[in-house]
Write a protein that holds these residues in place. Sequence first.
Motif, PDB file in Angstrom:
ATOM      1  N   PHE A  16      43.784  47.202  22.478  1.00  0.00           N
ATOM      2  CA  PHE A  16      45.081  46.260  23.133  1.00  0.00           C
ATOM      3  C   PHE A  16      45.417  45.168  22.291  1.00  0.00           C
ATOM      4  CE2 PHE A  16      45.675  43.398  27.032  1.00  0.00           C
ATOM      5  CZ  PHE A  16      47.043  43.444  26.893  1.00  0.00           C
ATOM      6  N   MET A  17      44.286  44.285  21.774  1.00  0.00           N
ATOM      7  CA  MET A  17      44.824  43.051  21.190  1.00  0.00           C
ATOM      8  C   MET A  17      45.253  43.422  19.613  1.00  0.00           C
ATOM      9  SD  MET A  17      44.649  40.353  22.482  1.00  0.00           S
ATOM     10  CE  MET A  17      45.230  41.087  24.501  1.00  0.00           C
ATOM     11  N   LYS A 106      40.311  35.543  20.282  1.00  0.00           N
ATOM     12  CA  LYS A 106      39.207  34.782  21.093  1.00  0.00           C
ATOM     13  C   LYS A 106      38.282  35.707  21.762  1.00  0.00           C
ATOM     14  CE  LYS A 106      40.002  35.803  24.718  1.00  0.00           C
ATOM     15  NZ  LYS A 106      39.962  37.209  25.211  1.00  0.00           N
ATOM     16  N   TYR A 138      47.879  31.503  24.302  1.00  0.00           N
ATOM     17  CA  TYR A 138      48.718  31.030  25.348  1.00  0.00           C
ATOM     18  C   TYR A 138      49.259  29.553  24.915  1.00  0.00           C
ATOM     19  CZ  TYR A 138      47.372  35.255  28.008  1.00  0.00           C
ATOM     20  OH  TYR A 138      47.366  36.401  28.356  1.00  0.00           O
ATOM     21  N   TYR A 166      42.504  32.083  35.999  1.00  0.00           N
ATOM     22  CA  TYR A 166      42.795  33.125  35.357  1.00  0.00           C
ATOM     23  C   TYR A 166      42.520  34.520  36.173  1.00  0.00           C
ATOM     24  CZ  TYR A 166      44.490  35.759  31.438  1.00  0.00           C
ATOM     25  OH  TYR A 166      45.404  36.678  30.353  1.00  0.00           O
ATOM     26  N   GLN A 168      42.523  38.253  37.235  1.00  0.00           N
ATOM     27  CA  GLN A 168      42.915  39.573  37.122  1.00  0.00           C
ATOM     28  C   GLN A 168      42.124  40.655  38.102  1.00  0.00           C
ATOM     29  OE1 GLN A 168      41.624  40.500  32.980  1.00  0.00           O
ATOM     30  NE2 GLN A 168      43.349  39.445  32.154  1.00  0.00           N
ATOM     31  N   TRP A 170      41.682  44.251  37.104  1.00  0.00           N
ATOM     32  CA  TRP A 170      41.538  45.683  36.358  1.00  0.00           C
ATOM     33  C   TRP A 170      40.342  46.405  36.592  1.00  0.00           C
ATOM     34  CZ3 TRP A 170      38.575  46.160  31.646  1.00  0.00           C
ATOM     35  CH2 TRP A 170      38.271  44.847  31.407  1.00  0.00           C
ATOM     36  N   ARG A 181      34.027  45.574  27.184  1.00  0.00           N
ATOM     37  CA  ARG A 181      34.123  44.132  27.928  1.00  0.00           C
ATOM     38  C   ARG A 181      33.057  43.924  28.951  1.00  0.00           C
ATOM     39  NH1 ARG A 181      39.536  44.697  26.150  1.00  0.00           N
ATOM     40  NH2 ARG A 181      40.785  42.913  25.250  1.00  0.00           N
ATOM     41  N   ASP A 194      36.026  36.189  28.176  1.00  0.00           N
ATOM     42  CA  ASP A 194      37.382  36.923  27.935  1.00  0.00           C
ATOM     43  C   ASP A 194      38.504  36.052  28.308  1.00  0.00           C
ATOM     44  OD1 ASP A 194      39.098  39.119  27.156  1.00  0.00           O
ATOM     45  OD2 ASP A 194      38.663  40.083  29.134  1.00  0.00           O
ATOM     46  N   ILE A 195      38.314  35.355  29.681  1.00  0.00           N
ATOM     47  CA  ILE A 195      39.619  34.784  30.200  1.00  0.00           C
ATOM     48  C   ILE A 195      39.334  33.651  30.535  1.00  0.00           C
ATOM     49  CG2 ILE A 195      41.059  36.914  30.812  1.00  0.00           C
ATOM     50  CD1 ILE A 195      39.990  36.763  33.678  1.00  0.00           C
ATOM     51  N   HIS A 198      40.420  31.054  27.868  1.00  0.00           N
ATOM     52  CA  HIS A 198      41.908  30.787  27.584  1.00  0.00           C
ATOM     53  C   HIS A 198      42.304  29.471  28.392  1.00  0.00           C
ATOM     54  CE1 HIS A 198      43.904  34.329  25.434  1.00  0.00           C
ATOM     55  NE2 HIS A 198      43.028  35.124  26.222  1.00  0.00           N
ATOM     56  N   LEU A 234      43.338  48.843  28.133  1.00  0.00           N
ATOM     57  CA  LEU A 234      42.336  48.352  29.050  1.00  0.00           C
ATOM     58  C   LEU A 234      41.942  49.324  30.000  1.00  0.00           C
ATOM     59  CD1 LEU A 234      43.381  44.654  30.331  1.00  0.00           C
ATOM     60  CD2 LEU A 234      41.667  45.310  28.631  1.00  0.00           C
ATOM     61  N   ASN A 276      47.628  39.670  35.984  1.00  0.00           N
ATOM     62  CA  ASN A 276      47.292  38.542  34.740  1.00  0.00           C
ATOM     63  C   ASN A 276      47.869  37.550  35.047  1.00  0.00           C
ATOM     64  OD1 ASN A 276      46.179  38.578  32.100  1.00  0.00           O
ATOM     65  ND2 ASN A 276      48.341  38.729  31.392  1.00  0.00           N
ATOM     66  N   TRP A 338      55.456  37.611  27.045  1.00  0.00           N
ATOM     67  CA  TRP A 338      54.049  37.627  26.776  1.00  0.00           C
ATOM     68  C   TRP A 338      53.826  37.751  25.085  1.00  0.00           C
ATOM     69  CZ3 TRP A 338      50.498  41.530  25.435  1.00  0.00           C
ATOM     70  CH2 TRP A 338      49.054  41.201  25.427  1.00  0.00           C
TER      71      TRP A 338
HETATM   72  C1  SOE Z   1      41.711  41.224  29.299  1.00  0.00           C
HETATM   73  O1  SOE Z   1      41.164  40.832  30.201  1.00  0.00           O
HETATM   74  C2  SOE Z   1      42.659  40.784  28.102  1.00  0.00           C
HETATM   75  O2  SOE Z   1      43.062  41.669  27.411  1.00  0.00           O
HETATM   76  C3  SOE Z   1      42.121  39.574  27.462  1.00  0.00           C
HETATM   77  O3  SOE Z   1      41.122  40.040  26.558  1.00  0.00           O
HETATM   78  C4  SOE Z   1      43.220  38.877  26.798  1.00  0.00           C
HETATM   79  O4  SOE Z   1      42.580  37.821  26.034  1.00  0.00           O
HETATM   80  C5  SOE Z   1      44.388  38.417  27.780  1.00  0.00           C
HETATM   81  O5  SOE Z   1      45.232  37.568  27.182  1.00  0.00           O
HETATM   82  C6  SOE Z   1      44.750  39.564  28.611  1.00  0.00           C
HETATM   83  O6  SOE Z   1      43.540  40.393  29.124  1.00  0.00           O
END
Ligand code: SOE
Length: 393
Positions: A16-17, A106, A138, A166, A168, A170, A181, A194-195, A198, A234, A276, A338
């Motif tokens: 993903f990243m 990160k 961000y 933050y 989520q 998922w 993760r 993970d979040i 941020h 993810l 998100n 984004w």
């Molecule tokens: C998963 O939680 C994730 O992909 C994070 O690893 C990212 O840093 C975030 O920007 C979006 O969600």
Amino acid sequence: MTSKPTLGVGMVGYAFMGQAHSQAWRTVNAAFDLPYAVDMAAIAGRSEDKVKAAAEKFGWRSYETDWRALVERDDIGLVDVCSPGGNHAEVAIAALAAGKHVLCEKPLANTVEEAREMVKAAEAAAQNGVRSMVGFNYRRVPAAAFARQLVLDGKLGAIRHVRAVYLQDWITDPEFPLVWRLKKEEAGSGALGDIASHIVDLTQFVTGQTITGVSGLTETFVKERPLVASTEGLRGTGSSERGEVTVDDAALFIARLSGGAVATYEATRFATGRRNGLRIELNGEKGSLVFDLERLNELELYLSDDDAGTQGFRRILVTEPEHPYMSAWWPAGHIIGWEHSFTHEAYDLVTAIAAGTDPAPTFADGLQVQQVLDAVERSAESGSGWIPTTDNS
Ligand code: SOE
């Protein structure tokens, strides 16, 4: 036409990243007038089939199945580390030793000790003009960067409250598989690293203050999950075998900031319906502001000295050429997304390399975030005790 020097980029990781960073490297040359021509030289991953397919799909000129080969290549001047946290330190330190600039996703590392080693390597490399940066993207959303300008200009006065979430969802399904993760040895921690990392970085960036102490709690709601059969981005599918979840599903903490503000932080992957949702609200002595990632082209601003009767939160569309980064994109009023935050990250890094300055956030900033995360974990383990973060060496 003047010809620019080339900056070869090599990326480690293609999930993903990796995909998000590839998009940034693909667009940065066209969006900005860069001091270098960025060349997407190579991408590295262990599975030849997958890394070859990723190279073709994401626009990389070549691929390697061993990141060590990528780090040693003469046509690569910058290594972008997008692999799981468990190998950030090894890859980044090797790349810095080979004289390559480094962008590291990160959180910087899985532990404070690893982060310290990375800072040492970065500081040694900086003596030879080699730059390093952590990918807290961000900060590079124009509305977030503009929020910082407003706060540092004193528009809100002294900041009293910081409220950051933050959210989520998922992994709410208990049958969602045990992806990397959710494993401590690969990710370091769960929602925390993970979040929450941020919102720690973002609130410190916007307020210009650092967290000085925390008291936290963490929870793992689903303690066992099916082992992974396959993953994509993810998403993932599980097998019939199960394994232990070794990280937190949710992390909450209160904090004090260096400028006198008090703060609350909540990070979870169990906020059903919140895909998100990153939101920060600041209340200052002269006003308040809200940044909400789901409406990332906007800021909500309240100023106490507005006229009585028309006072209230106003919506500022952060899409004007006067706003950070926006003059690179479309005419006024045209929104961005984004993924642009990663392009801005690439732009800031390449510009700093050319200028011979340290791009922020530095590895030392990444270490400081790591120390906050570590303090939250220690506080949670000890039953919500107060842990200072200014010196936990
Ligand atoms: C998963 O939680 C994730 O992909 C994070 O690893 C990212 O840093 C975030 O920007 C979006 O969600």
